[in-house]
Design a protein around this motif. Structure first.
Motif, short mmCIF file in Angstrom:
data_model
loop_
_atom_site.label_atom_id
_atom_site.label_comp_id
_atom_site.label_asym_id
_atom_site.label_seq_id
_atom_site.Cartn_x
_atom_site.Cartn_y
_atom_site.Cartn_z
N ARG A 2 32.33 5.57 -95.46
CA ARG A 2 31.73 5.86 -94.16
C ARG A 2 30.30 5.32 -94.14
NH1 ARG A 2 28.56 9.69 -91.85
NH2 ARG A 2 28.98 10.16 -89.69
N VAL A 3 29.99 4.53 -93.15
CA VAL A 3 28.65 3.98 -92.98
C VAL A 3 28.09 4.52 -91.67
CG1 VAL A 3 27.31 1.86 -92.72
CG2 VAL A 3 29.27 1.89 -94.27
N ASN A 4 26.89 5.06 -91.75
CA ASN A 4 26.23 5.60 -90.55
C ASN A 4 25.88 4.48 -89.58
OD1 ASN A 4 26.29 8.28 -91.44
ND2 ASN A 4 24.39 8.05 -92.57
N LEU A 11 20.60 8.28 -95.27
CA LEU A 11 21.73 7.56 -95.85
C LEU A 11 22.79 8.58 -96.27
CD1 LEU A 11 19.86 5.02 -98.12
CD2 LEU A 11 20.96 4.57 -95.93
N ASP A 14 28.29 7.71 -99.18
CA ASP A 14 28.97 6.43 -99.37
C ASP A 14 27.97 5.27 -99.37
OD1 ASP A 14 31.43 7.63 -99.59
OD2 ASP A 14 31.95 7.36 -97.48
N GLU A 15 26.96 5.36 -98.51
CA GLU A 15 25.94 4.32 -98.47
C GLU A 15 25.11 4.31 -99.76
OE1 GLU A 15 24.94 4.12 -93.74
OE2 GLU A 15 24.51 5.96 -94.83
#
Length: 104
Positions: A2-4, A11, A14-15
């Motif tokens: 998952r990327v914001n 952050l 996952d980032e």
């Protein structure tokens, strides 16, 4: 993973994990490490780390700490699951108590 969305002020896990993979890949032996079971993702990480190196961008060693913490948490989690399964197996199938004074 998952990327914001862009512009988010923090952050996500996952980032941070991805940044730690990039930092590891920038290390001398990082190019030989597999970061994920998906070979395409590992190749993308190594390629991106090489691009960052070529641009003169080095991620700080502190970035590596997240990967270590994640790996330790996963190891602890696996160990806890093994212990929990073992304890449950003992509760469900207790070994018969040996008589007092009997030789085992």
């Amino acid at each position: 993973m998952r990327v914001n969305v862009p512009g988010t002020i923090w952050l996500g896990n996952d980032e941070l994990l991805l940044l730690s993979w990039l930092a590891q890949a920038q290390q001398v032996l990082g190019y030989t490490k597999s970061f994920h079971s998906d070979a395409t993702l590992t190749l993308a990480v190594v390629h991106s780390a090489g691009t960052l190196n070529a641009l003169g961008i080095q991620l700080p060693p502190l970035t590596l700490q997240h990967a270590t913490l994640v790996e330790e948490a996963e190891l602890l989690s696996r160990r806890e699951r093994r212990v929990r399964r073992w304890l449950l197996s003992r509760v469900r199938n207790p070994e018969p108590a040996s008589p007092v004074g009997a030789k085992c």
